[in-house]
Design an enzyme around this catalytic site. Sequence first.
Site, short mmCIF file in Angstrom:
data_model
loop_
_atom_site.label_atom_id
_atom_site.label_comp_id
_atom_site.label_asym_id
_atom_site.label_seq_id
_atom_site.Cartn_x
_atom_site.Cartn_y
_atom_site.Cartn_z
N CYS A 127 0.92 -1.45 -0.03
CA CYS A 127 -0.38 0.10 0.14
C CYS A 127 0.57 1.47 -0.15
O CYS A 127 0.32 2.40 -0.68
CB CYS A 127 -1.66 0.01 1.25
SG CYS A 127 -1.49 -1.75 1.01
N HIS A 158 -3.44 6.75 2.91
CA HIS A 158 -3.70 4.98 2.27
C HIS A 158 -5.46 4.64 2.30
O HIS A 158 -5.96 5.35 3.81
CB HIS A 158 -2.93 5.00 3.04
CG HIS A 158 -3.78 3.60 2.19
ND1 HIS A 158 -4.19 2.61 1.29
CD2 HIS A 158 -3.31 2.02 3.28
CE1 HIS A 158 -4.41 1.39 1.48
NE2 HIS A 158 -3.66 0.51 2.05
N ASN A 176 -10.74 -0.90 -0.16
CA ASN A 176 -9.10 -0.49 -0.17
C ASN A 176 -7.61 -0.70 -1.01
O ASN A 176 -8.67 -2.52 -1.74
CB ASN A 176 -8.43 -1.06 1.07
CG ASN A 176 -7.05 -0.92 1.69
OD1 ASN A 176 -6.35 -1.32 0.34
ND2 ASN A 176 -6.08 -1.45 3.02
N1 COA Z 1 -17.89 -9.42 10.45
C1 COA Z 1 -17.63 -9.42 11.49
N2 COA Z 1 -17.31 -9.52 12.89
C2 COA Z 1 -15.89 -9.67 12.66
C3 COA Z 1 -15.86 -9.40 11.76
C4 COA Z 1 -16.24 -9.70 10.26
N3 COA Z 1 -15.90 -9.80 8.85
N4 COA Z 1 -14.27 -9.75 11.43
C5 COA Z 1 -14.14 -9.77 12.96
N5 COA Z 1 -15.60 -9.98 13.67
C6 COA Z 1 -15.36 -10.01 14.79
C7 COA Z 1 -14.29 -10.14 15.40
O1 COA Z 1 -14.01 -12.25 15.77
C8 COA Z 1 -14.03 -9.56 16.65
O2 COA Z 1 -14.84 -10.85 17.82
P1 COA Z 1 -14.98 -10.97 19.46
O3 COA Z 1 -14.53 -9.48 19.58
O4 COA Z 1 -16.35 -11.59 20.02
O5 COA Z 1 -13.66 -10.94 19.75
C9 COA Z 1 -14.67 -8.65 17.12
O6 COA Z 1 -15.22 -8.63 15.61
C10 COA Z 1 -13.82 -7.40 16.77
O7 COA Z 1 -12.87 -7.85 15.68
P2 COA Z 1 -10.95 -7.25 15.72
O8 COA Z 1 -10.59 -8.13 14.30
O9 COA Z 1 -10.26 -6.64 16.68
O10 COA Z 1 -12.12 -5.70 14.24
P3 COA Z 1 -11.08 -4.43 14.39
O11 COA Z 1 -12.16 -3.25 15.15
O12 COA Z 1 -9.95 -4.24 14.26
O13 COA Z 1 -11.61 -4.11 13.06
C11 COA Z 1 -10.20 -4.80 10.57
C12 COA Z 1 -11.24 -5.39 12.11
C13 COA Z 1 -9.79 -5.21 9.84
C14 COA Z 1 -11.79 -3.54 9.70
C15 COA Z 1 -9.58 -3.82 11.82
O14 COA Z 1 -8.62 -4.31 12.18
C16 COA Z 1 -8.27 -3.06 10.67
O15 COA Z 1 -9.01 -1.88 9.56
N6 COA Z 1 -7.29 -3.37 10.60
C17 COA Z 1 -6.08 -2.69 9.89
C18 COA Z 1 -6.30 -2.95 8.00
C19 COA Z 1 -4.82 -2.06 7.08
O16 COA Z 1 -4.81 -0.76 7.81
N7 COA Z 1 -4.05 -2.94 7.04
C20 COA Z 1 -3.16 -2.30 5.83
C21 COA Z 1 -2.93 -1.79 4.79
S1 COA Z 1 -3.59 -2.60 3.90
#
Ligand code: COA
Length: 342
Positions: free
Chosen positions: A131, A267, A298
């Site tokens: 990215c 980004h 993204n």
């Molecule tokens: N739908 C519903 N629930 C989901 C899920 C989905 N697609 N994916 C995960 N969950 C659940 C998890 O199981 C967790 O449940 P729990 O609280 O019961 O354990 C909860 O949602 C929170 O999960 P978490 O992974 O902590 O969520 P988050 O707030 O970190 O959001 C992302 C997830 C992926 C959106 C976020 O972490 C993110 O955007 N990360 C960075 C991405 C990025 O910048 N990449 C780099 C550049 S490419």
Amino acid sequence: MTTSTPETVRPGITAGRGAEHTAILGIGGYRPSRVVTNAEICEYIDSSDEWIRTRSGIIERRWALPHETVQMMSVAAARKALMRAGIEAAQVDCVIVATVSHLMQTPAVAPLISDELGATPAAAFDISAACAGFCFGVSMASDMIRCGSAKHVLVIGVERLSDITDVTDRGTAFIFADGAGAAVVGPSPTEGIGPVVWGADGSRYDLIRQKQPWKDVLESAEPSMPHLRMDGNPVFRWASFEMAKVAAEALDKAGVSPDDLDVFLPHQANMRIIDAMARTLRLPERVVIARDIAYQGNTSAASIPLATEALLEAGQAKSGDLALFVAFGAGLAYAAQVVRLP
Ligand code: COA
């Protein structure tokens, strides 16, 4: 007693010299035609429209159709960028393509793109900085032009992440998308590209990665596409805290304060990361913040040029505005720079 011999006069090497100032002269983008809604994503994973919107800010994304290849999308974006810059393809000395989703180990896709555009024999190569690739490319292009190894450089960020995304993986299926963005970088009477702040943190290499190396895939009993895997939450926390510092350093190095800034172009990884960075940077209310992720998802290396084009086309940003780029992703690689919009 020592006798000194007269020094032999050897011919020196003339150093390259280029332009004093560089700028982005034109930007163009290509968005694939297929719109993929959150409802469609939820056919493959256990999730909901509400969860995806609140956790990532994504409402819909674009996935490429078969004919919308990495090459095709790149050429379309590049033609727009060249036209807007008023530069012919034949004037391009180098084509840098930032991508992680050209599924051909070698050669690079850049020579193909360059040739289709009519830029042959420009130097042409791909870079793999995920990215952060587009910002890496802009920095390299600017340095080449200052050193005299090129006058005009075409920088393309392009991805078909849908090819390497596992639609059944809850951690990535809703995030990744496809598209291309291109910028023509060239000499300028005034400074248009500030010093880059860039780096990579290989200690976090495993956080976003291809599931398996190709060799393991080929040796497995049931070979399948080694999709992307991401430990989203550690990436989220790292990006939210560390990337604002990198962005602040880029402002500082360019001698630009947040009050001078017109546009924030991070980004497009997650709307909450964008908001967290904007808060930490204490951006004034009037600074326009790119939120292209809502309808584009993204697109990795393509996200910043696509978001830039969208703001310019909508009239939310204008030529001459001071903008701050900050990009981060697999590696973990990152880069930030202040630019003047074309
Ligand atoms: N739908 C519903 N629930 C989901 C899920 C989905 N697609 N994916 C995960 N969950 C659940 C998890 O199981 C967790 O449940 P729990 O609280 O019961 O354990 C909860 O949602 C929170 O999960 P978490 O992974 O902590 O969520 P988050 O707030 O970190 O959001 C992302 C997830 C992926 C959106 C976020 O972490 C993110 O955007 N990360 C960075 C991405 C990025 O910048 N990449 C780099 C550049 S490419």
